[in-house]
Design a protein around this motif. Structure first.
Motif, PDB file in Angstrom:
ATOM      1  N   LEU A 170      17.885 -49.138 -64.601  1.00  0.00           N
ATOM      2  CA  LEU A 170      17.698 -47.747 -65.018  1.00  0.00           C
ATOM      3  C   LEU A 170      17.169 -46.939 -63.837  1.00  0.00           C
ATOM      4  O   LEU A 170      16.167 -47.307 -63.222  1.00  0.00           O
ATOM      5  N   GLN A 171      17.855 -45.846 -63.495  1.00  0.00           N
ATOM      6  CA  GLN A 171      17.407 -44.942 -62.440  1.00  0.00           C
ATOM      7  C   GLN A 171      17.209 -43.552 -63.015  1.00  0.00           C
ATOM      8  O   GLN A 171      17.919 -43.148 -63.939  1.00  0.00           O
ATOM      9  N   GLU A 212       5.947 -52.542 -62.363  1.00  0.00           N
ATOM     10  CA  GLU A 212       5.925 -52.068 -60.976  1.00  0.00           C
ATOM     11  C   GLU A 212       5.550 -50.594 -60.901  1.00  0.00           C
ATOM     12  O   GLU A 212       5.886 -49.813 -61.782  1.00  0.00           O
ATOM     13  N   ARG A 213       4.856 -50.248 -59.826  1.00  0.00           N
ATOM     14  CA  ARG A 213       4.486 -48.849 -59.592  1.00  0.00           C
ATOM     15  C   ARG A 213       5.738 -48.022 -59.308  1.00  0.00           C
ATOM     16  O   ARG A 213       6.629 -48.459 -58.595  1.00  0.00           O
ATOM     17  N   GLN A 214       5.793 -46.833 -59.895  1.00  0.00           N
ATOM     18  CA  GLN A 214       6.924 -45.930 -59.691  1.00  0.00           C
ATOM     19  C   GLN A 214       6.435 -44.613 -59.090  1.00  0.00           C
ATOM     20  O   GLN A 214       5.330 -44.186 -59.383  1.00  0.00           O
ATOM     21  N   PRO A 215       7.248 -43.968 -58.233  1.00  0.00           N
ATOM     22  CA  PRO A 215       8.563 -44.415 -57.767  1.00  0.00           C
ATOM     23  C   PRO A 215       8.446 -45.520 -56.721  1.00  0.00           C
ATOM     24  O   PRO A 215       7.402 -45.663 -56.079  1.00  0.00           O
ATOM     25  N   GLN A 216       9.521 -46.281 -56.528  1.00  0.00           N
ATOM     26  CA  GLN A 216       9.552 -47.364 -55.561  1.00  0.00           C
ATOM     27  C   GLN A 216      10.060 -46.849 -54.216  1.00  0.00           C
ATOM     28  O   GLN A 216      10.898 -45.970 -54.161  1.00  0.00           O
ATOM     29  N   LYS A 217       9.548 -47.449 -53.146  1.00  0.00           N
ATOM     30  CA  LYS A 217       9.999 -47.065 -51.810  1.00  0.00           C
ATOM     31  C   LYS A 217      11.231 -47.883 -51.448  1.00  0.00           C
ATOM     32  O   LYS A 217      11.264 -49.090 -51.601  1.00  0.00           O
ATOM     33  N   GLN A 218      12.273 -47.200 -50.964  1.00  0.00           N
ATOM     34  CA  GLN A 218      13.516 -47.865 -50.585  1.00  0.00           C
ATOM     35  C   GLN A 218      13.505 -48.225 -49.102  1.00  0.00           C
ATOM     36  O   GLN A 218      12.637 -47.796 -48.345  1.00  0.00           O
ATOM     37  N   LYS A 219      14.519 -49.004 -48.673  1.00  0.00           N
ATOM     38  CA  LYS A 219      14.639 -49.392 -47.273  1.00  0.00           C
ATOM     39  C   LYS A 219      14.811 -48.189 -46.366  1.00  0.00           C
ATOM     40  O   LYS A 219      14.402 -48.210 -45.208  1.00  0.00           O
ATOM     41  N   ASN A 220      15.428 -47.104 -46.885  1.00  0.00           N
ATOM     42  CA  ASN A 220      15.655 -45.923 -46.057  1.00  0.00           C
ATOM     43  C   ASN A 220      14.413 -45.052 -45.919  1.00  0.00           C
ATOM     44  O   ASN A 220      14.437 -44.003 -45.275  1.00  0.00           O
ATOM     45  N   GLY A 221      13.298 -45.477 -46.549  1.00  0.00           N
ATOM     46  CA  GLY A 221      12.040 -44.733 -46.442  1.00  0.00           C
ATOM     47  C   GLY A 221      11.807 -43.752 -47.565  1.00  0.00           C
ATOM     48  O   GLY A 221      10.696 -43.267 -47.749  1.00  0.00           O
ATOM     49  N   PHE A 222      12.840 -43.409 -48.350  1.00  0.00           N
ATOM     50  CA  PHE A 222      12.700 -42.482 -49.464  1.00  0.00           C
ATOM     51  C   PHE A 222      12.332 -43.241 -50.737  1.00  0.00           C
ATOM     52  O   PHE A 222      12.428 -44.468 -50.791  1.00  0.00           O
ATOM     53  N   VAL A 223      11.931 -42.489 -51.772  1.00  0.00           N
ATOM     54  CA  VAL A 223      11.485 -43.134 -53.011  1.00  0.00           C
ATOM     55  C   VAL A 223      12.487 -42.912 -54.133  1.00  0.00           C
ATOM     56  O   VAL A 223      13.286 -41.967 -54.101  1.00  0.00           O
ATOM     57  N   ASP A 239      13.954 -52.164 -63.926  1.00  0.00           N
ATOM     58  CA  ASP A 239      14.799 -53.264 -64.397  1.00  0.00           C
ATOM     59  C   ASP A 239      14.680 -53.387 -65.912  1.00  0.00           C
ATOM     60  O   ASP A 239      13.592 -53.200 -66.477  1.00  0.00           O
ATOM     61  N   GLY A 240      15.799 -53.706 -66.559  1.00  0.00           N
ATOM     62  CA  GLY A 240      15.774 -53.856 -68.010  1.00  0.00           C
ATOM     63  C   GLY A 240      16.728 -54.920 -68.505  1.00  0.00           C
ATOM     64  O   GLY A 240      17.550 -55.444 -67.732  1.00  0.00           O
TER      65      GLY A 240
END
Length: 507
Positions: free
Chosen positions: A161-162, A131-142, A147-148
């Motif tokens: 992993l964050q 997946e492309r990083q960073p991911q967009k969250q529901k709140n609009g921020f990235v 996943d691992g």
């Protein structure tokens, strides 16, 4: 008798706690691997932390996401819980997040047959870097989120992993505790989100946030004068939530968000009370507050089945079908169970009578659209009744597919009413001449198109076989039908998103 969903949750928690030491050791192993890979002396890198998901957090997540419906046993659920173990790489600045991500990506170059990544020196740790990083969250921020899996004795143990800078770490703690995990009823939810977004942009401008709060409160009082009914419904919804939120948390051991359900309960109780007597809204509210105070003092059972005193009775097809769907879910879905438990606690009387009244109220809500009487003049009373009944039955069909309590939340009811209006306007405009004959000729196409519109609103996945059938029924001509079928069958998928199907049909 305890609801099956709570028995399932107890089994999952027992499974989690029985493996607590094992999972804690795995979390430590993962933490040490990433410390070694990134390098403790790396510029901008601060630390790696890991934790196993707590029992309380897992309980809340199972209920919120209805995992008791998706998984057959505790082991299957835990194996598919992406954040069973949470790993966080902490760094200094926002730009360091990308640097750390690139280090990890560079170190995990080897690929499995499934396209996942691992490091030769640490083959037990598998990352999904597709997946492309960073991911967009529901709140609009990235967010940098990966996943691992940790492989142990051929078992895949999932972890999340964050990568977070100090600012984003501070921000996420605020959001997690104040917004995400706090379900206390907030009448100004949108305003809170605006404020939180502003804090995210610049944490140091606190006086600006206070100014925004002050201006917002002033603007609320001047510009948004709701009528008496809406004001009381909002107030009552908040009170209902406050009364029952404490009881739910006390009974279950964690908070649950059911504010939208309280909105609908408040709306139903007030408007049904309005029809049943001649009292003004203030008197109705006082009586309801007295009842809620009684409930506040009493114990409410949240893990027992809801029953009816007699057989339910409905005359129209819509009410019969919708009631059957709700009853079948009432003791199998936590949100449905909670919704009617609250309603039955507030409404004095028997459950069967209250439930029948609510279904009638729901039907009237869906028929409350502009020009609902005008259709009688244009189509004639007999045909107008037939058209309305056919449309309502299509709504019941969609409800059977969606099944979620979100279907009856106010925002979705309003959206459905808008789509009914569009359908009715089409019928009245197109069938002015010989309406009875035109309806009999074209009703299948009109109704199937209306059903697809509702399915697309709820983003329902449609089996390809059914999608082909829908195209056949609502396609404009043989050429467009053939083209649409070829498009949806081209990729060989088993299902298609209803929104995508609408786009294909409208091409």
């Amino acid at each position: 008798m305890t609801l099956k969903m709570f028995e399932f949750i107890d089994d999952v928690i027992n499974e989690l706690e029985s493996r607590e030491i094992e999972l804690e050791n795995i979390a430590i192993d993962i933490k040490e691997v990433f410390r070694d890979i990134i390098g403790e002396d790396r510029e901008g890198f601060l630390d790696v932390k890991a934790r196993v998901k707590s029992s309380e957090s897992l309980k809340e997540k199972i209920l919120r996401n209805s995992y008791y419906k998706r998984f057959d046993n505790p082991s299957e659920l835990l194996s598919n819980l992406s954040d069973l173990i949470g790993v966080r790489v902490e760094c200094r600045f926002n730009e360091d997040e990308d640097k750390v991500y690139k280090i990890i990506k560079k170190q995990f170059r080897e690929r499995t047959d499934e396209g996942l990544h691992y490091n030769r020196n640490y083959p037990q740790i598998i990352l999904d870097l597709r997946e492309r990083q960073p991911q967009k969250q529901k709140n609009g921020f990235v967010i940098y989120r990966i996943d691992g899996f940790f492989i142990k004795d051929d078992e895949k143990i999932p972890f999340e992993l964050q990568i977070k800078s100090l600012v984003n770490l501070f921000w996420s703690e605020i959001e997690h505790k104040i917004v995400y995990k706090n379900y206390n009823y907030l009448v100004v939810d949108k305003f809170l989100k605006d404020i939180m977004a502003s804090i995210k942009k610049n944490l140091s401008l606190m006086d600006n946030e206070l100014l925004l709060i002050y201006n917002h409160i002033n603007n609320k009082s001047k510009d948004n004068m709701w009528n008496q009914r809406e004001e009381i419904e909002v107030l009552l919804s908040k009170i209902i939530y406050d009364v029952f939120a404490d009881k739910v948390e006390s009974s279950l051991g964690f908070a649950v968000d059911f504010r939208k359900s309280c909105d609908q309960v408040a709306k139903y109780i007030l408007r049904s009370s309005e029809k049943d007597n001649t009292m003004d809204y203030n008197t109705i509210l006082i009586n309801l507050l007295e009842r809620l105070n009684e409930i506040r003092e009493n114990e409410v059972e949240f893990n027992s089945e809801i029953t009816f005193e007699r057989k339910l009775h409905f005359e129209d097809k819509f009410s019969k079908k919708v009631s059957q769907i709700i009853v079948s879910n009432m003791n199998n879905d936590f949100q449905w169970n909670l919704f009617f438990r609250i309603m039955f606690e507030i409404e004095l009387g028997n459950n069967a009578e209250d439930f029948e009244k609510f279904i009638g109220f729901l039907k009237l809500e869906l028929l409350d659209w502009k020009g609902s009487k005008k259709i009688d003049d244009i189509l004639g009373e007999e045909l107008a009744i037939q058209v309305k009944e056919e449309i309502m039955y299509k709504i019941a069909n969609v409800f059977e597919i969606v099944e979620s309590i979100e279907f009856i939340h106010n925002n979705n009811i309003n959206a459905i009413v808008d789509k009914i209006q569009e359908c009715i306007e089409f019928v009245t405009n197109e069938f002015l001449e010989m309406p009875v004959e035109q309806w009999q000729l074209k009703k299948d196409k009109v109704l199937n198109k209306f059903e697809l519109t509702l399915l697309s609103y709820f983003s329902v996945a449609i089996p390809i076989e059914k999608a082909n059938d829908i195209i056949e029924k609502i396609g404009e001509n043989d050429e467009k039908i053939s083209m649409a079928k070829n498009l949806i069958n081209y990729y060989g998928k088993e299902v298609i998103d209803s929104k995508e199907l609408v786009k294909i049909i409208n091409k």
